[in-house]
Design an enzyme around this catalytic site. Structure first.
Site, mmCIF file in Angstrom:
data_model
loop_
_atom_site.group_PDB
_atom_site.id
_atom_site.type_symbol
_atom_site.label_atom_id
_atom_site.label_comp_id
_atom_site.label_asym_id
_atom_site.label_seq_id
_atom_site.Cartn_x
_atom_site.Cartn_y
_atom_site.Cartn_z
ATOM 1 N N GLU A 91 -0.239 32.146 -16.782
ATOM 2 C CA GLU A 91 -1.593 32.313 -17.333
ATOM 3 C C GLU A 91 -2.545 32.827 -16.264
ATOM 4 O O GLU A 91 -2.486 32.398 -15.109
ATOM 5 C CB GLU A 91 -2.117 30.971 -17.859
ATOM 6 C CG GLU A 91 -3.519 31.088 -18.445
ATOM 7 C CD GLU A 91 -3.887 29.899 -19.293
ATOM 8 O OE1 GLU A 91 -3.245 29.696 -20.340
ATOM 9 O OE2 GLU A 91 -4.806 29.160 -18.908
ATOM 10 N N TYR A 117 -9.937 33.137 -22.415
ATOM 11 C CA TYR A 117 -11.154 33.703 -23.016
ATOM 12 C C TYR A 117 -12.293 32.727 -22.761
ATOM 13 O O TYR A 117 -12.153 31.525 -23.022
ATOM 14 C CB TYR A 117 -10.895 33.845 -24.515
ATOM 15 C CG TYR A 117 -11.964 34.528 -25.310
ATOM 16 C CD1 TYR A 117 -11.907 35.903 -25.530
ATOM 17 C CD2 TYR A 117 -13.015 33.812 -25.873
ATOM 18 C CE1 TYR A 117 -12.872 36.542 -26.299
ATOM 19 C CE2 TYR A 117 -13.986 34.447 -26.634
ATOM 20 C CZ TYR A 117 -13.906 35.800 -26.848
ATOM 21 O OH TYR A 117 -14.859 36.425 -27.605
ATOM 22 N N ALA A 128 -15.209 30.535 -23.454
ATOM 23 C CA ALA A 128 -15.686 29.992 -24.727
ATOM 24 C C ALA A 128 -17.094 30.468 -25.058
ATOM 25 O O ALA A 128 -17.400 30.776 -26.199
ATOM 26 C CB ALA A 128 -15.627 28.477 -24.694
ATOM 27 N N ARG A 179 -10.236 26.734 -30.735
ATOM 28 C CA ARG A 179 -11.616 26.414 -31.080
ATOM 29 C C ARG A 179 -12.527 26.689 -29.906
ATOM 30 O O ARG A 179 -13.589 27.270 -30.044
ATOM 31 C CB ARG A 179 -11.726 24.933 -31.472
ATOM 32 C CG ARG A 179 -13.104 24.560 -31.962
ATOM 33 C CD ARG A 179 -13.327 23.071 -31.964
ATOM 34 N NE ARG A 179 -13.425 22.538 -30.613
ATOM 35 C CZ ARG A 179 -13.635 21.262 -30.322
ATOM 36 N NH1 ARG A 179 -13.731 20.389 -31.312
ATOM 37 N NH2 ARG A 179 -13.720 20.847 -29.073
ATOM 38 N N ALA A 188 -10.097 25.200 -34.757
ATOM 39 C CA ALA A 188 -9.213 26.364 -34.548
ATOM 40 C C ALA A 188 -8.596 26.829 -35.860
ATOM 41 O O ALA A 188 -8.360 28.026 -36.056
ATOM 42 C CB ALA A 188 -8.124 25.995 -33.542
ATOM 43 N N HIS A 226 -5.992 15.034 -27.806
ATOM 44 C CA HIS A 226 -7.231 15.756 -27.499
ATOM 45 C C HIS A 226 -8.347 14.732 -27.253
ATOM 46 O O HIS A 226 -8.465 13.745 -28.000
ATOM 47 C CB HIS A 226 -7.605 16.693 -28.664
ATOM 48 C CG HIS A 226 -8.774 17.561 -28.349
ATOM 49 N ND1 HIS A 226 -10.078 17.153 -28.551
ATOM 50 C CD2 HIS A 226 -8.843 18.788 -27.786
ATOM 51 C CE1 HIS A 226 -10.895 18.128 -28.141
ATOM 52 N NE2 HIS A 226 -10.168 19.128 -27.683
ATOM 53 N N GLN A 273 -1.390 21.380 -23.390
ATOM 54 C CA GLN A 273 -2.290 21.105 -22.262
ATOM 55 C C GLN A 273 -1.423 20.681 -21.076
ATOM 56 O O GLN A 273 -0.292 20.218 -21.265
ATOM 57 C CB GLN A 273 -3.241 19.964 -22.686
ATOM 58 C CG GLN A 273 -4.248 19.524 -21.667
ATOM 59 C CD GLN A 273 -5.198 20.658 -21.270
ATOM 60 O OE1 GLN A 273 -4.793 21.518 -20.492
ATOM 61 N NE2 GLN A 273 -6.401 20.657 -21.780
ATOM 62 N N LYS A 299 -3.231 33.110 -9.007
ATOM 63 C CA LYS A 299 -2.709 32.942 -7.640
ATOM 64 C C LYS A 299 -1.283 33.480 -7.575
ATOM 65 O O LYS A 299 -0.309 32.744 -7.829
ATOM 66 C CB LYS A 299 -2.704 31.457 -7.250
ATOM 67 C CG LYS A 299 -4.097 30.860 -7.107
ATOM 68 C CD LYS A 299 -3.977 29.397 -6.769
ATOM 69 C CE LYS A 299 -5.330 28.721 -6.741
ATOM 70 N NZ LYS A 299 -5.231 27.274 -6.918
HETATM 71 P P1 FAD Z 1 -8.760 22.256 -32.495
HETATM 72 O O1 FAD Z 1 -7.360 22.498 -32.877
HETATM 73 O O2 FAD Z 1 -9.816 22.662 -33.457
HETATM 74 O O3 FAD Z 1 -8.897 20.694 -32.176
HETATM 75 C C1 FAD Z 1 -10.067 20.154 -31.576
HETATM 76 C C2 FAD Z 1 -10.288 18.725 -32.042
HETATM 77 O O4 FAD Z 1 -10.618 18.724 -33.438
HETATM 78 C C3 FAD Z 1 -9.062 17.827 -31.912
HETATM 79 O O5 FAD Z 1 -9.504 16.537 -31.609
HETATM 80 C C4 FAD Z 1 -8.422 17.872 -33.303
HETATM 81 O O6 FAD Z 1 -7.638 16.725 -33.592
HETATM 82 C C5 FAD Z 1 -9.671 17.951 -34.180
HETATM 83 N N1 FAD Z 1 -9.429 18.699 -35.428
HETATM 84 C C6 FAD Z 1 -8.692 19.807 -35.585
HETATM 85 N N2 FAD Z 1 -8.756 20.233 -36.863
HETATM 86 C C7 FAD Z 1 -9.583 19.378 -37.513
HETATM 87 C C8 FAD Z 1 -10.054 19.289 -38.853
HETATM 88 N N3 FAD Z 1 -9.673 20.176 -39.777
HETATM 89 N N4 FAD Z 1 -10.920 18.282 -39.161
HETATM 90 C C9 FAD Z 1 -11.313 17.370 -38.229
HETATM 91 N N5 FAD Z 1 -10.885 17.400 -36.944
HETATM 92 C C10 FAD Z 1 -10.027 18.382 -36.599
HETATM 93 N N6 FAD Z 1 -10.639 27.068 -23.875
HETATM 94 C C11 FAD Z 1 -11.304 28.231 -23.701
HETATM 95 O O7 FAD Z 1 -12.531 28.246 -23.759
HETATM 96 N N7 FAD Z 1 -10.656 29.418 -23.471
HETATM 97 C C12 FAD Z 1 -9.310 29.491 -23.404
HETATM 98 O O8 FAD Z 1 -8.757 30.572 -23.203
HETATM 99 C C13 FAD Z 1 -8.564 28.282 -23.570
HETATM 100 N N8 FAD Z 1 -7.201 28.274 -23.533
HETATM 101 C C14 FAD Z 1 -6.500 27.108 -23.760
HETATM 102 C C15 FAD Z 1 -5.100 27.132 -23.777
HETATM 103 C C16 FAD Z 1 -4.378 25.961 -24.001
HETATM 104 C C17 FAD Z 1 -2.873 26.000 -24.011
HETATM 105 C C18 FAD Z 1 -5.055 24.721 -24.193
HETATM 106 C C19 FAD Z 1 -4.292 23.453 -24.398
HETATM 107 C C20 FAD Z 1 -6.447 24.688 -24.180
HETATM 108 C C21 FAD Z 1 -7.187 25.877 -23.990
HETATM 109 N N9 FAD Z 1 -8.584 25.889 -23.993
HETATM 110 C C22 FAD Z 1 -9.282 27.074 -23.813
HETATM 111 C C23 FAD Z 1 -9.330 24.636 -24.190
HETATM 112 C C24 FAD Z 1 -9.608 24.371 -25.708
HETATM 113 O O9 FAD Z 1 -10.505 25.350 -26.179
HETATM 114 C C25 FAD Z 1 -10.216 22.979 -25.823
HETATM 115 O O10 FAD Z 1 -9.256 22.014 -25.509
HETATM 116 C C26 FAD Z 1 -10.931 22.659 -27.138
HETATM 117 O O11 FAD Z 1 -11.660 21.450 -26.961
HETATM 118 C C27 FAD Z 1 -10.029 22.469 -28.336
HETATM 119 O O12 FAD Z 1 -9.481 23.648 -28.775
HETATM 120 P P2 FAD Z 1 -8.326 23.615 -29.913
HETATM 121 O O13 FAD Z 1 -8.045 25.024 -30.272
HETATM 122 O O14 FAD Z 1 -7.214 22.753 -29.502
HETATM 123 O O15 FAD Z 1 -9.150 22.907 -31.105
#
Ligand code: FAD
Length: 292
Positions: free
Chosen positions: A17, A49, A51, A107, A127, A152, A179, A275
């Site tokens: 990454e 990306y 946020a 998300r 997301a 999370h 994560q 890196k």
């Molecule tokens: P979601 O899947 O939406 O989940 C977030 C929270 O909402 C969780 O607690 C979940 O249980 C809850 N949830 C999900 N769906 C629902 C629903 N329908 N109703 C109620 N609750 C729900 N951040 C960046 O800004 N840029 C990046 O490029 C980036 N890359 C990442 C790559 C990886 C592999 C990981 C693990 C994280 C990355 N992040 C990045 C961080 C990520 O954006 C954060 O962890 C963020 O808080 C959650 O994103 P998510 O897509 O997992 O969210």
């Protein structure tokens, strides 16, 4: 190439990454770092990306470069929470125009100033909203989602987290990336639980090589990851000696990866943080295992 097809192969592989620059002036040095990592011939490279949109315009430039100059498949990240429908539609069109076949649909973290807002009117709350839109736009796009072996931070418990994860995967995720974690047993327990919850897509474990003591604090703050005693001792002993800490951190990450491969994982994603020296060392450490 689509990541879901790469993951179907039997060979062991690493992916890396990178993150885009925050400013135009840093673009060249980051482009150089990503190209050095691309030369290590990873299975694919992901480009994060910003946020808040701060670095978003560079994500696709970097991803396109990696793909076109080095022929390495790329995964472009896209977040949605602080975006309008219009912005996301534009980004999706940009992804297509760049010929990117893989998108990590996220998300994103909720910006501080939005934390206490009423979320009912938001264009994207989770997301899954972005995944549905991406799938509707192009059913052929290969989509990745994030998952959390240690739950999370916003989830009330793991059961709820897994329920929403299942919904997210069913909406169109082809694979999941985890994560970071520092204790492989957490990953193995998580895999058992998600399979039990009926989630069958491939899961790519994400490993962060910690190469300086400051990074430890940042990693815990960001991910809430559990630090095993073995890892804490290593930071206690070597944290004040930069070269020793770097060597120990790379060795720890290498050890985690070997254990994952030995336990049936085929692709590990390394949070290489721009890196190339760290990425190179890990590839060298695993040369016979990876057949390189
Ligand atoms: P979601 O899947 O939406 O989940 C977030 C929270 O909402 C969780 O607690 C979940 O249980 C809850 N949830 C999900 N769906 C629902 C629903 N329908 N109703 C109620 N609750 C729900 N951040 C960046 O800004 N840029 C990046 O490029 C980036 N890359 C990442 C790559 C990886 C592999 C990981 C693990 C994280 C990355 N992040 C990045 C961080 C990520 O954006 C954060 O962890 C963020 O808080 C959650 O994103 P998510 O897509 O997992 O969210």
């Amino acid at each position: 190439m689509k990541i879901k097809d790469l993951l179907a192969k039997e060979t062991l592989s690493l992916s890396f990454e990178v993150f885009p620059p925050k400013t135009e002036s840093a673009f060249d040095s980051i482009k150089h770092a990503t190209e050095e990592i691309a030369k290590l011939n990873p299975s694919f490279m992901s480009v994060t990306y910003g946020a808040g949109g701060g670095t978003s315009k560079y994500t696709l430039d970097i991803a396109k470069n990696i793909k076109e100059l080095y022929g390495v498949p790329t995964l472009a990240h896209l977040t949605c929470v602080s975006s309008t429908k219009q912005t996301v539609r534009e980004r999706i069109a940009d992804v297509k125009a760049a010929g990117i076949e893989n998108v990590m649909a996220l998300r994103g973290d909720i910006p501080k100033e939005m934390e206490n807002q009423d979320r009912s009117g938001w264009a994207y709350r989770h997301a899954i909203d972005l995944i549905r839109e991406l799938k509707e736009d192009d059913p052929d796009l290969c989509i990745g989602g994030a998952c959390y072996p240690e739950v999370h931070p916003e989830s009330v418990n793991q059961k709820e987290d897994l329920r929403f994860l299942k919904e997210k995967v069913d909406a169109g995720c082809d694979f999941l990336t985890t994560q970071m974690f520092f204790d492989n047993n957490l990953l193995y327990n998580f895999l058992y639980k998600i399979r039990e919850a009926g989630i069958t897509v491939p899961v790519i474990p994400g490993i962060m090589p910690i190469t300086n003591a400051k990074q430890v604090e940042r990693a815990i703050k960001l991910s809430g990851s559990f630090m095993p005693q073995r890892f804490k001792s290593l930071v206690d002993k070597f944290g004040t000696t930069p070269d020793a800490m770097k060597q120990a951190g790379i060795a720890y990450a290498t050890d985690q990866i070997i254990d994952l491969f030995a336990n049936g994982i085929k692709n590990v994603h390394v949070y290489s943080m721009n890196k190339p020296d760290v990425a190179r060392k890990i590839v060298e450490n695993l040369s016979d295992i990876l057949g390189k």
